[in-house]
Enzyme design. Structure first.
Site, PDB file in Angstrom:
ATOM      1  N   ARG A 117      24.558   0.652   7.633  1.00  0.00           N
ATOM      2  CA  ARG A 117      23.347  -0.078   7.283  1.00  0.00           C
ATOM      3  C   ARG A 117      23.339  -1.445   7.967  1.00  0.00           C
ATOM      4  O   ARG A 117      24.396  -2.032   8.212  1.00  0.00           O
ATOM      5  CB  ARG A 117      23.245  -0.252   5.773  1.00  0.00           C
ATOM      6  CG  ARG A 117      23.105   1.060   4.999  1.00  0.00           C
ATOM      7  CD  ARG A 117      22.821   0.776   3.538  1.00  0.00           C
ATOM      8  NE  ARG A 117      22.603   1.998   2.793  1.00  0.00           N
ATOM      9  CZ  ARG A 117      23.528   2.641   2.099  1.00  0.00           C
ATOM     10  NH1 ARG A 117      24.769   2.161   2.056  1.00  0.00           N
ATOM     11  NH2 ARG A 117      23.240   3.746   1.446  1.00  0.00           N
TER      12      ARG A 117
ATOM     13  N   ASP B 144      27.385   0.105  -7.678  1.00  0.00           N
ATOM     14  CA  ASP B 144      27.116  -1.092  -6.887  1.00  0.00           C
ATOM     15  C   ASP B 144      26.056  -0.787  -5.846  1.00  0.00           C
ATOM     16  O   ASP B 144      25.868   0.368  -5.436  1.00  0.00           O
ATOM     17  CB  ASP B 144      28.392  -1.579  -6.187  1.00  0.00           C
ATOM     18  CG  ASP B 144      28.833  -0.633  -5.084  1.00  0.00           C
ATOM     19  OD1 ASP B 144      28.616  -0.949  -3.899  1.00  0.00           O
ATOM     20  OD2 ASP B 144      29.395   0.433  -5.407  1.00  0.00           O
TER      21      ASP B 144
ATOM     22  N   GLY C  23      27.003   6.953  -3.115  1.00  0.00           N
ATOM     23  CA  GLY C  23      27.332   5.762  -3.883  1.00  0.00           C
ATOM     24  C   GLY C  23      26.182   5.321  -4.769  1.00  0.00           C
ATOM     25  O   GLY C  23      25.404   6.145  -5.256  1.00  0.00           O
ATOM     26  N   GLU C  24      26.107   4.004  -4.998  1.00  0.00           N
ATOM     27  CA  GLU C  24      25.005   3.401  -5.759  1.00  0.00           C
ATOM     28  C   GLU C  24      24.920   3.916  -7.195  1.00  0.00           C
ATOM     29  O   GLU C  24      23.861   3.946  -7.795  1.00  0.00           O
ATOM     30  CB  GLU C  24      23.675   3.636  -5.038  1.00  0.00           C
ATOM     31  CG  GLU C  24      23.660   3.153  -3.607  1.00  0.00           C
ATOM     32  CD  GLU C  24      22.455   3.662  -2.821  1.00  0.00           C
ATOM     33  OE1 GLU C  24      21.412   3.935  -3.448  1.00  0.00           O
ATOM     34  OE2 GLU C  24      22.565   3.793  -1.598  1.00  0.00           O
ATOM     35  N   GLY C  25      26.040   4.362  -7.749  1.00  0.00           N
ATOM     36  CA  GLY C  25      26.059   4.870  -9.117  1.00  0.00           C
ATOM     37  C   GLY C  25      25.755   6.347  -9.238  1.00  0.00           C
ATOM     38  O   GLY C  25      25.826   6.911 -10.335  1.00  0.00           O
TER      39      GLY C  25
END
Length: 382
Positions: free
Chosen positions: A82, A179, A322-324
């Site tokens: 990213r 996160d 990711g990201e929960g």
């Protein structure tokens, strides 16, 4: 000098109630479904009973997703797929209900809370309830400078503690942690390598959006340089977070420890939450008893950290976003364990007793012939 005494957590954190867990295990022996037939769901149900201090366990009805957000200066080196300073886009996708975590949370009935700790964007770009806890605009480049000042690290750590208190006070019964970061996996891998005493190459993964070989080499070099800066401060966990962590990682560490103080279970997500859990374990050795590892993310650093903490992921589906998301995928499993332990009936009186001649719960008549190999007979199982 920090005014925060991390040693206090050692006395404040107790393990889930062992006596209650034994009561839950004994009750499980009496249920109509044979012991062991539910596999790991049995273990989860008994763990929840100990955490809740009640038998039978109460169903999980108020789960909450907590996502700490931040940009990391190390992303300027091209260690992430990213763009640098783009974590606010991840936050916006969650707020708009367009990210995998937001979609899953809505489907599973879990509310979502996003906390900006160090996003590198104008605060006006996001709602005030998201940005009001921000410590700074982007964390420093950990390979050549401290990610935070010690004062900033303490502020972030205390913010994480405050969020845990707010959730416990509001009645949240299960926390799902994640996160939203760019460069966060590099900081996490640096922490894990430092605390596990390993080389950078052992913990360097490809990240949620997979990087190519050149980016992997840049990431490995950044972690190597960060390790040189981390090793002299290994004895001071707050200083370690300031040196090579970041505001979001410091907040997650405080959040994990205070959640354990407040006896609130947490499902961990990927390598970032695993790294913070490893730091938190160094602070208070009983804290990991309050956490579950949601899923194996495929990151070598996560595997290393969870092995050190002695947590086994509930799922392994190859999900790397990711990201929960991984932690959310494990939520139905935990809810299922709670529901089964709360609602499964006990064997009928006709099937209970001290001798092998007692009839199983499925018998239709007390005159039915006994079955010496009945799997539900407590004596037959030893």
């Amino acid at each position: 000098m920090s005014g925060l005494n991390l040693d206090d957590f050692v006395d404040l954190i107790e393990r889930p109630d062992g006596g209650i867990r034994r009561d839950a295990e004994e009750r499980r022996e009496r249920l109509a479904v044979p012991p062991g037939a539910l596999g790991r769901l049995d273990e989860l149900g008994e763990w929840l009973a100990a955490a809740q201090q009640r038998v039978p366990v109460k169903p999980v009805e108020r789960p909450r997703v907590i996502l700490f957000a931040g940009d990391h200066g190390i992303s300027d080196l091209g260690v992430s797929a990213r763009p640098a300073r783009s974590a606010h886009r991840l936050v916006r996708a969650v707020l708009d209900g367009e990210s995998p975590a937001a979609i899953l949370a809505a489907r599973l009935g879990a509310s979502v809370r996003v906390i900006d700790m160090a996003l590198d964007c104008d605060p006006e770009d996001l709602p005030e309830e998201v940005t009001r806890h921000r410590v700074r605009r982007g964390s420093g480049r950990l390979d050549v400078e401290d990610a935070l000042t010690l004062d900033e690290a303490e502020r972030a750590f205390r913010t994480g503690m405050a969020i845990a208190d707010e959730e416990a006070d509001s009645g949240t019964d299960l926390l799902v942690l994640g996160d939203l970061s760019v460069g966060g996996t590099t900081a996490a891998a640096t922490l894990i390598a430092a605390l596990c005493g390993t080389d950078a190459s052992v913990v360097t993964g490809r990240g949620g959006a997979a990087i190519d070989d050149l980016a992997w080499m840049r990431k490995c070099a950044a972690i190597r340089d960060g390790l040189r800066r981390a090793r002299p401060v290994l004895g001071d966990q707050l200083q370690l977070l300031a040196t090579v962590g970041g505001a979001d990682l410091a907040a997650i560490t405080g959040f994990l420890l205070q959640s354990a103080v407040r006896r609130t279970p947490v499902i961990l997500d990927g390598v970032v939450s695993a790294a913070c859990a490893l730091v938190a374990q160094r602070v208070a050795f009983r804290a990991p008893d309050w956490w579950l590892a949601g899923q194996a993310s495929g990151e070598p650093g996560q595997e290393k950290a969870l092995d050190r903490i002695a947590l086994t992921p509930l799922l392994d589906h190859g999900v790397t976003v990711g990201e929960g998301t991984g932690a959310l995928l494990a939520l139905p499993l935990v809810q299922a364990a709670a529901a089964l332990h709360a609602e499964l009936p006990e064997r009928s009186e006709g099937s209970e007793g001290s001798g092998p001649s007692e009839h199983p719960a499925t018998s239709e008549s007390p005159e039915d012939p006994e079955d010496p190999e009945d799997p539900e007979d407590p004596q037959a199982n030893g």
